[in-house]
Design a protein around this motif. Structure first.
Motif, PDB file in Angstrom:
ATOM      1  N   UNK A  42      14.610  61.717  51.124  1.00  0.00           N
ATOM      2  CA  UNK A  42      15.044  63.432  50.130  1.00  0.00           C
ATOM      3  C   UNK A  42      14.318  61.851  48.964  1.00  0.00           C
ATOM      4  N   UNK A  43      14.391  62.841  48.111  1.00  0.00           N
ATOM      5  CA  UNK A  43      14.172  62.297  46.516  1.00  0.00           C
ATOM      6  C   UNK A  43      14.854  62.091  45.306  1.00  0.00           C
ATOM      7  N   UNK A  44      15.031  60.832  44.720  1.00  0.00           N
ATOM      8  CA  UNK A  44      15.748  60.548  44.281  1.00  0.00           C
ATOM      9  C   UNK A  44      15.834  60.821  42.703  1.00  0.00           C
ATOM     10  N   UNK A  45      14.672  62.088  42.130  1.00  0.00           N
ATOM     11  CA  UNK A  45      14.593  62.708  40.639  1.00  0.00           C
ATOM     12  C   UNK A  45      16.575  63.445  40.556  1.00  0.00           C
ATOM     13  N   UNK A  46      16.737  62.887  40.264  1.00  0.00           N
ATOM     14  CA  UNK A  46      18.348  63.337  39.507  1.00  0.00           C
ATOM     15  C   UNK A  46      19.214  62.673  39.939  1.00  0.00           C
ATOM     16  N   UNK A  47      19.173  62.005  41.466  1.00  0.00           N
ATOM     17  CA  UNK A  47      20.305  61.541  42.237  1.00  0.00           C
ATOM     18  C   UNK A  47      21.665  60.866  41.476  1.00  0.00           C
ATOM     19  N   UNK A  48      22.645  60.316  41.551  1.00  0.00           N
ATOM     20  CA  UNK A  48      23.394  59.478  40.948  1.00  0.00           C
ATOM     21  C   UNK A  48      24.126  58.629  42.299  1.00  0.00           C
ATOM     22  N   UNK A  49      24.632  57.552  41.635  1.00  0.00           N
ATOM     23  CA  UNK A  49      25.489  56.646  42.766  1.00  0.00           C
ATOM     24  C   UNK A  49      26.543  56.614  42.078  1.00  0.00           C
ATOM     25  N   UNK A  50      27.346  56.794  43.320  1.00  0.00           N
ATOM     26  CA  UNK A  50      28.662  56.842  44.186  1.00  0.00           C
ATOM     27  C   UNK A  50      29.259  56.489  44.096  1.00  0.00           C
ATOM     28  N   UNK A  51      30.027  54.820  44.286  1.00  0.00           N
ATOM     29  CA  UNK A  51      30.348  53.640  45.036  1.00  0.00           C
ATOM     30  C   UNK A  51      29.128  53.234  45.375  1.00  0.00           C
ATOM     31  N   UNK A  52      28.662  53.618  47.169  1.00  0.00           N
ATOM     32  CA  UNK A  52      28.170  52.478  47.460  1.00  0.00           C
ATOM     33  C   UNK A  52      27.677  54.280  48.168  1.00  0.00           C
ATOM     34  N   UNK A  53      27.659  55.758  47.881  1.00  0.00           N
ATOM     35  CA  UNK A  53      26.784  56.480  48.121  1.00  0.00           C
ATOM     36  C   UNK A  53      25.629  57.033  46.905  1.00  0.00           C
ATOM     37  N   UNK A  54      24.838  58.105  47.460  1.00  0.00           N
ATOM     38  CA  UNK A  54      23.800  58.693  46.649  1.00  0.00           C
ATOM     39  C   UNK A  54      24.160  59.732  46.506  1.00  0.00           C
ATOM     40  N   UNK A  55      24.369  60.387  45.629  1.00  0.00           N
ATOM     41  CA  UNK A  55      24.431  62.484  46.066  1.00  0.00           C
ATOM     42  C   UNK A  55      22.622  62.961  44.728  1.00  0.00           C
ATOM     43  N   UNK A  56      22.691  63.166  46.010  1.00  0.00           N
ATOM     44  CA  UNK A  56      20.936  64.110  45.527  1.00  0.00           C
ATOM     45  C   UNK A  56      20.933  65.257  44.937  1.00  0.00           C
ATOM     46  N   UNK A  57      19.862  66.053  44.667  1.00  0.00           N
ATOM     47  CA  UNK A  57      20.047  67.229  44.573  1.00  0.00           C
ATOM     48  C   UNK A  57      20.142  68.087  44.740  1.00  0.00           C
ATOM     49  N   UNK A  58      20.045  68.345  46.329  1.00  0.00           N
ATOM     50  CA  UNK A  58      18.841  68.972  47.410  1.00  0.00           C
ATOM     51  C   UNK A  58      19.826  69.302  47.950  1.00  0.00           C
ATOM     52  N   UNK A  59      19.763  70.594  49.317  1.00  0.00           N
ATOM     53  CA  UNK A  59      20.834  70.513  50.219  1.00  0.00           C
ATOM     54  C   UNK A  59      20.961  70.114  51.137  1.00  0.00           C
ATOM     55  N   UNK A  60      21.443  70.107  52.082  1.00  0.00           N
ATOM     56  CA  UNK A  60      21.579  69.180  54.220  1.00  0.00           C
ATOM     57  C   UNK A  60      20.686  70.162  53.846  1.00  0.00           C
ATOM     58  N   UNK A  61      20.602  71.060  54.490  1.00  0.00           N
ATOM     59  CA  UNK A  61      19.485  72.011  55.446  1.00  0.00           C
ATOM     60  C   UNK A  61      18.118  71.636  54.869  1.00  0.00           C
ATOM     61  N   UNK A  62      18.127  71.371  53.113  1.00  0.00           N
ATOM     62  CA  UNK A  62      16.533  70.688  52.548  1.00  0.00           C
ATOM     63  C   UNK A  62      15.650  69.887  53.289  1.00  0.00           C
ATOM     64  N   UNK A  63      17.256  68.610  53.613  1.00  0.00           N
ATOM     65  CA  UNK A  63      16.509  66.767  53.663  1.00  0.00           C
ATOM     66  C   UNK A  63      16.658  66.742  55.421  1.00  0.00           C
ATOM     67  N   UNK A  64      17.251  68.038  56.388  1.00  0.00           N
ATOM     68  CA  UNK A  64      16.306  67.742  57.541  1.00  0.00           C
ATOM     69  C   UNK A  64      15.391  69.019  58.153  1.00  0.00           C
ATOM     70  N   UNK A  65      15.311  69.667  57.111  1.00  0.00           N
ATOM     71  CA  UNK A  65      13.982  70.502  56.911  1.00  0.00           C
ATOM     72  C   UNK A  65      12.407  69.762  56.676  1.00  0.00           C
ATOM     73  N   UNK A  66      12.798  68.418  55.984  1.00  0.00           N
ATOM     74  CA  UNK A  66      11.861  67.684  55.165  1.00  0.00           C
ATOM     75  C   UNK A  66      10.622  67.611  56.402  1.00  0.00           C
TER      76      UNK A  66
END
Length: 303
Positions: A57-81
């Motif tokens: 998953x790309x980290x462009x435009x992603x943010x760190x929230x605590x120990x988690x990383x929020x990316x700007x893509x959907x769950x299906x996009x990542x699983x279909x990569x």
């Protein structure tokens, strides 16, 4: 934007990758760095049973929230990569496939100087590897900016583990175990309340009453004296009192039962599902080639 300062947080081993809607996709696996800026560029997401599948998953435009990383893509996009092995540097073809899948531009595939090596370092949370292309990784115990040292030639130094700067000739494999207990808490309250209702009660009761009837008797020797007693011709009146019964209702409050609150303990079966992490150990040669298949927690033989 995620920078090198966020690497320690990302590789803490406790974080997850969240999609653009805040839903959890999977746990964080490895982080790949851009060879020019050294900023985090890609993150692998562990999905499936026990995290056996990893997606980029790309980290462009992603943010760190605590120990988690929020990316700007959907769950299906990542699983279909595209399915790419996360065992070293990305090849130009693999990077091209990822850029096309996520609709990204500005990728470095084909740039002069990138032949078989994409020039991307990677960081991972499982083990430290040295791949055939010369890229090396950090374990999660390194601090951001730590110097990458080759301790193989130093006397008495065997390896580096998260438990300290150096280790002996054995590697410790750990895993999380799930311990489930119970806690007692208030689940609700019950109380008794007494109130008054009105209902109709019908009962049948026998009642008696008197009715008048006329009795006639002939004149006989026995009653002749009574018949001749008095004037021969006269006017008289006789009356009798008639009686009748009627229902009489009386109400009385009487105790009929005693009611109290009591408690009983009922045991039911409840299934608990939780994710646990475990470490795996693999055997690599000097070129980073896997010499044998992985068996969880068991010794692995060399060829």
């Amino acid at each position: 934007m995620i920078t090198q300062n966020d690497i320690d947080t990302i590789l803490s081993g406790r974080g997850h990758v969240l999609d653009s809607h805040g839903s959890k996709i999977g746990s964080i696996g490895q982080v790949y760095l851009d060879d020019q800026t050294q900023d985090p560029s890609w993150v692998t997401v562990k999905t499936g049973l026990f995290g056996t599948s990893e997606s980029f998953a790309p980290l462009q435009g992603a943010n760190v929230n605590g120990n988690d990383v929020t990316i700007g893509y959907t769950k299906d996009q990542v699983k279909d990569a595209p399915r790419i092995e996360s065992d070293g540097a990305l090849s130009p073809e693999e990077e091209d496939r990822l850029y096309r899948h996520y609709g990204l531009s500005g990728h470095t595939a084909g740039v002069a100087g990138t032949t078989d090596d994409t020039g991307r370092d990677f960081l991972e949370t499982d083990t430290t590897r040295t791949t055939g292309t010369g890229t090396s990784g950090y374990e999660s115990g390194f601090q951001a900016g730590d110097e990458r040292l080759d301790r193989r030639d130093k006397p008495g130094t065997v390896g580096h583990d998260t438990s300290g700067p150096t280790t002996d000739d054995a590697m410790t494999r750990s895993e999380e175990q799930l311990h489930v207990g119970t806690e007692r808490r208030e689940a609700g309250r019950a109380r008794l309340r007494k109130y008054v209702v009105t209902e109709n009660v019908t009962k049948t009761v026998p009642v008696t009453h008197e009715e008048v009837r006329v009795e006639r008797e002939p004149i006989t020797d026995a009653n002749r004296g009574d018949a001749l007693d008095g004037p021969s011709i006269s006017e008289e009146e006789h009356e009798v009192v008639l009686h009748a019964e009627r229902p009489v209702v009386e109400k009385e409050a009487v105790p009929v039962e005693r009611v109290r609150l009591d408690k009983e303990t009922v045991t039911a079966q409840e299934t608990v599902t939780e994710e646990v992490r475990k470490e795996k150990i693999e055997l690599l040669d000097a070129d980073g080639t896997d010499l044998d298949g992985t068996t969880n927690g068991t010794d692995r033989r060399t060829q």
